[in-house]
Motif scaffolding. Sequence first.
Motif, PDB file in Angstrom:
ATOM      1  N   ILE A   5       0.852  -1.183   0.000  1.00 30.20           N
ATOM      2  CA  ILE A   5       0.000   0.000   0.000  1.00 30.20           C
ATOM      3  C   ILE A   5       0.885   1.229   0.000  1.00 30.20           C
ATOM      4  CG2 ILE A   5      -1.773   1.307   1.239  1.00 30.20           C
ATOM      5  CD1 ILE A   5      -2.687  -1.361   2.475  1.00 30.20           C
ATOM      6  N   CYS A   6       0.672   2.096  -0.958  1.00 30.66           N
ATOM      7  CA  CYS A   6       1.427   3.347  -1.022  1.00 30.66           C
ATOM      8  C   CYS A   6       0.582   4.452  -0.413  1.00 30.66           C
ATOM      9  CB  CYS A   6       1.783   3.675  -2.469  1.00 30.66           C
ATOM     10  SG  CYS A   6       2.792   5.156  -2.651  1.00 30.66           S
ATOM     11  N   GLY A   7       1.004   4.953   0.751  1.00 31.51           N
ATOM     12  CA  GLY A   7       0.271   6.011   1.443  1.00 31.51           C
ATOM     13  C   GLY A   7      -0.231   5.565   2.799  1.00 31.51           C
ATOM     14  N   ALA A   8       0.152   6.298   3.843  1.00 35.67           N
ATOM     15  CA  ALA A   8      -0.277   5.981   5.203  1.00 35.67           C
ATOM     16  C   ALA A   8      -1.226   7.042   5.719  1.00 35.67           C
ATOM     17  CB  ALA A   8       0.928   5.847   6.134  1.00 35.67           C
ATOM     18  N   GLY A   9      -2.124   7.493   4.848  1.00 37.55           N
ATOM     19  CA  GLY A   9      -3.184   8.400   5.254  1.00 37.55           C
ATOM     20  C   GLY A   9      -4.436   7.614   5.604  1.00 37.55           C
ATOM     21  N   ILE A  10      -5.564   8.265   5.529  1.00 38.47           N
ATOM     22  CA  ILE A  10      -6.828   7.653   5.949  1.00 38.47           C
ATOM     23  C   ILE A  10      -7.162   6.431   5.106  1.00 38.47           C
ATOM     24  CG2 ILE A  10      -9.325   8.049   6.042  1.00 38.47           C
ATOM     25  CD1 ILE A  10      -8.578  11.006   6.809  1.00 38.47           C
ATOM     26  N   SER A  11      -7.100   6.557   3.785  1.00 43.81           N
ATOM     27  CA  SER A  11      -7.453   5.437   2.914  1.00 43.81           C
ATOM     28  C   SER A  11      -6.433   4.312   2.992  1.00 43.81           C
ATOM     29  CB  SER A  11      -7.602   5.915   1.473  1.00 43.81           C
ATOM     30  OG  SER A  11      -8.629   6.873   1.354  1.00 43.81           O
ATOM     31  N   VAL A  28       3.049  -1.153   4.149  1.00 42.31           N
ATOM     32  CA  VAL A  28       2.628   0.213   3.838  1.00 42.31           C
ATOM     33  C   VAL A  28       3.872   1.079   3.717  1.00 42.31           C
ATOM     34  CG1 VAL A  28       1.263   2.207   4.562  1.00 42.31           C
ATOM     35  CG2 VAL A  28       0.489  -0.107   5.140  1.00 42.31           C
ATOM     36  N   VAL A  29       3.979   1.817   2.615  1.00 48.54           N
ATOM     37  CA  VAL A  29       5.101   2.754   2.438  1.00 48.54           C
ATOM     38  C   VAL A  29       4.545   4.166   2.356  1.00 48.54           C
ATOM     39  CG1 VAL A  29       6.615   1.076   1.349  1.00 48.54           C
ATOM     40  CG2 VAL A  29       5.100   2.436  -0.071  1.00 48.54           C
ATOM     41  N   GLU A  30       5.206   5.084   3.019  1.00 48.61           N
ATOM     42  CA  GLU A  30       4.741   6.474   3.131  1.00 48.61           C
ATOM     43  C   GLU A  30       5.928   7.412   2.953  1.00 48.61           C
ATOM     44  OE1 GLU A  30       3.357  10.056   3.635  1.00 48.61           O
ATOM     45  OE2 GLU A  30       1.931   8.392   3.581  1.00 48.61           O
ATOM     46  N   GLN A  31       5.763   8.420   2.080  1.00 51.40           N
ATOM     47  CA  GLN A  31       6.894   9.304   1.779  1.00 51.40           C
ATOM     48  C   GLN A  31       7.244  10.251   2.920  1.00 51.40           C
ATOM     49  OE1 GLN A  31       6.141  11.828  -1.572  1.00 51.40           O
ATOM     50  NE2 GLN A  31       4.279  12.717  -0.692  1.00 51.40           N
ATOM     51  N   SER A  32       6.301  10.624   3.763  1.00 47.57           N
ATOM     52  CA  SER A  32       6.623  11.502   4.886  1.00 47.57           C
ATOM     53  C   SER A  32       7.437  10.729   5.921  1.00 47.57           C
ATOM     54  CB  SER A  32       5.347  12.061   5.522  1.00 47.57           C
ATOM     55  OG  SER A  32       4.607  11.038   6.157  1.00 47.57           O
ATOM     56  N   GLU A  33       8.156  11.474   6.755  1.00 46.18           N
ATOM     57  CA  GLU A  33       9.043  10.839   7.728  1.00 46.18           C
ATOM     58  C   GLU A  33       8.309  10.271   8.932  1.00 46.18           C
ATOM     59  OE1 GLU A  33      12.236  10.256   7.286  1.00 46.18           O
ATOM     60  OE2 GLU A  33      12.122  11.180   5.292  1.00 46.18           O
ATOM     61  N   GLY A  34       7.050  10.561   9.054  1.00 46.44           N
ATOM     62  CA  GLY A  34       6.248  10.054  10.161  1.00 46.44           C
ATOM     63  C   GLY A  34       4.811  10.498   9.974  1.00 46.44           C
ATOM     64  N   PRO A  35       3.938  10.193  10.933  1.00 51.30           N
ATOM     65  CA  PRO A  35       2.545  10.642  10.832  1.00 51.30           C
ATOM     66  C   PRO A  35       2.476  12.147  10.625  1.00 51.30           C
ATOM     67  CG  PRO A  35       2.778   9.069  12.600  1.00 51.30           C
ATOM     68  CD  PRO A  35       4.160   9.366  12.124  1.00 51.30           C
ATOM     69  N   ARG A  36       1.630  12.566   9.707  1.00 51.94           N
ATOM     70  CA  ARG A  36       1.549  13.988   9.340  1.00 51.94           C
ATOM     71  C   ARG A  36       0.718  14.766  10.352  1.00 51.94           C
ATOM     72  NH1 ARG A  36      -0.419  12.329   3.461  1.00 51.94           N
ATOM     73  NH2 ARG A  36      -1.422  10.848   4.854  1.00 51.94           N
ATOM     74  N   SER A 158      -1.089  11.623  -6.387  1.00 53.03           N
ATOM     75  CA  SER A 158      -0.597  10.262  -6.248  1.00 53.03           C
ATOM     76  C   SER A 158       0.559   9.921  -7.192  1.00 53.03           C
ATOM     77  CB  SER A 158      -1.756   9.285  -6.497  1.00 53.03           C
ATOM     78  OG  SER A 158      -1.307   7.960  -6.598  1.00 53.03           O
ATOM     79  N   VAL A 159       1.648   9.436  -6.605  1.00 51.26           N
ATOM     80  CA  VAL A 159       2.770   8.914  -7.395  1.00 51.26           C
ATOM     81  C   VAL A 159       2.378   7.590  -8.035  1.00 51.26           C
ATOM     82  CG1 VAL A 159       5.132   8.021  -7.254  1.00 51.26           C
ATOM     83  CG2 VAL A 159       4.507  10.094  -5.996  1.00 51.26           C
ATOM     84  N   THR A 160       1.661   6.752  -7.287  1.00 60.05           N
ATOM     85  CA  THR A 160       1.222   5.460  -7.817  1.00 60.05           C
ATOM     86  C   THR A 160       0.364   5.646  -9.061  1.00 60.05           C
ATOM     87  OG1 THR A 160       1.167   4.633  -5.539  1.00 60.05           O
ATOM     88  CG2 THR A 160       0.110   3.282  -7.227  1.00 60.05           C
ATOM     89  N   ARG A 161      -0.537   6.608  -9.005  1.00 56.95           N
ATOM     90  CA  ARG A 161      -1.406   6.850 -10.158  1.00 56.95           C
ATOM     91  C   ARG A 161      -0.588   7.272 -11.375  1.00 56.95           C
ATOM     92  NH1 ARG A 161      -4.499  10.922  -8.275  1.00 56.95           N
ATOM     93  NH2 ARG A 161      -3.101  12.440  -9.215  1.00 56.95           N
ATOM     94  N   GLU A 162       0.384   8.135 -11.165  1.00 57.97           N
ATOM     95  CA  GLU A 162       1.196   8.594 -12.292  1.00 57.97           C
ATOM     96  C   GLU A 162       2.003   7.451 -12.896  1.00 57.97           C
ATOM     97  OE1 GLU A 162       4.336  12.148 -13.457  1.00 57.97           O
ATOM     98  OE2 GLU A 162       3.108  12.257 -11.644  1.00 57.97           O
TER      99      GLU A 162
END
Length: 384
Positions: A5-11, A28-36, A158-162
């Motif tokens: 899963i790319c993105g550690a937000g709500i979805s 799960v991989v997330e580009q930010s360094e921690g919870p936003r 989204s990077v995944t979408r691109e």
Amino acid sequence: MKAVICGAGISGLSSAAFLARGGWEVVVVEQSEGPRPLGYMIDFFGPGWRAAASLGIVPRLHELGYRVRQVDYVDGKGRARATLPFSAFAQVAGGGLVSILRPDLERAIREAVPPGVELQYGRTVVSVGQSRESVAVTLDDGQVLEAHLLIGADGIHSVTRELAFGPEDGFFRYLGFQVGAYSFSDPELAARLGNRFAITDTRNEAMFFYLLRDGRITAMAVHRTDSPGLPEDPRALLRSRYGGLGWICPAALEQCPRDIYYDQVAQIRMPRWHTGRVVLVGDSAAAVSLLAGQGASLGMAAAGVLAEELGRHSTISRALESFEARVRPAVLEHQKAGAAAAQWFVPGTRRAAFARRTAIRLAGIPGMKRVISSAVIGKSGAAL
């Protein structure tokens, strides 16, 4: 079965929680360094409420969230020109509603993610390769993650979408607004604000304020602009554009930090949300926009539906087709409502501002409360 899963937000976190509970191995991989930490106050209700109940986090949402008494549309001195009781919103939502900061909603979902889920912060997907049976996800540190499914839940940009579907320009629909949000501490301004949700009754730009339980004030600023380009210095833009709104706005803008949430108000419209072993959920697939509301709710609901369909069908391709068939009608309805809500959200003319104010004052008339609250927060819609 394994999913990346790319993105550690709500979805993304919701997808991780539902799939892991269904027996999937999840990374799960997330580009930010921690919870936003940045984000604005949202009203959480509608289709995501059932998903939240399935995850067992409704009590936590009530604990972290807020019970707003009323929404005041105020003049330049902070006097209410029109007031909408929040009970009107609860009526439309069928009783399941809480106002909550986006980071706190993420926090509640993250706490519900099973411990076996691998969560990698500070990582970006740089390439995606597919075969008939699997997908290979290469990260910026050289890791190659092999999985049966890649879920793109990395937001409107989204990077995944691109990587899987093509450039953002083909799907991005700018709605003519930009938004900034931040929080700050000021006891004097907090006393003047009081325990209410206050919105400046202004045209073309408006500020939204709410007092948090720790004494901080959360502020959101929304303005109209035909240009979709983002400013080099969002704080400077907010101070120059909103400084004349009166009341606590100038002082609140002086408290604006340099690092704030700032983005365009836009939608993502795609003819298809999956290709091979890649599927998009939430804003990556179909952002409904701030104007429509319920983006977080729809994202959580979609994550639950995706997990249900993957558990129901013998092949991933059939599951993804069924997932889209179930979710797309509700998303299209909310996107249509969002595009139509612009004049209510931030009026562009004196006549539109007067019409909104008059409608709110008529909220006590039988039948009008539902119409007005639907215009403010959208329709709750049927369960997905």
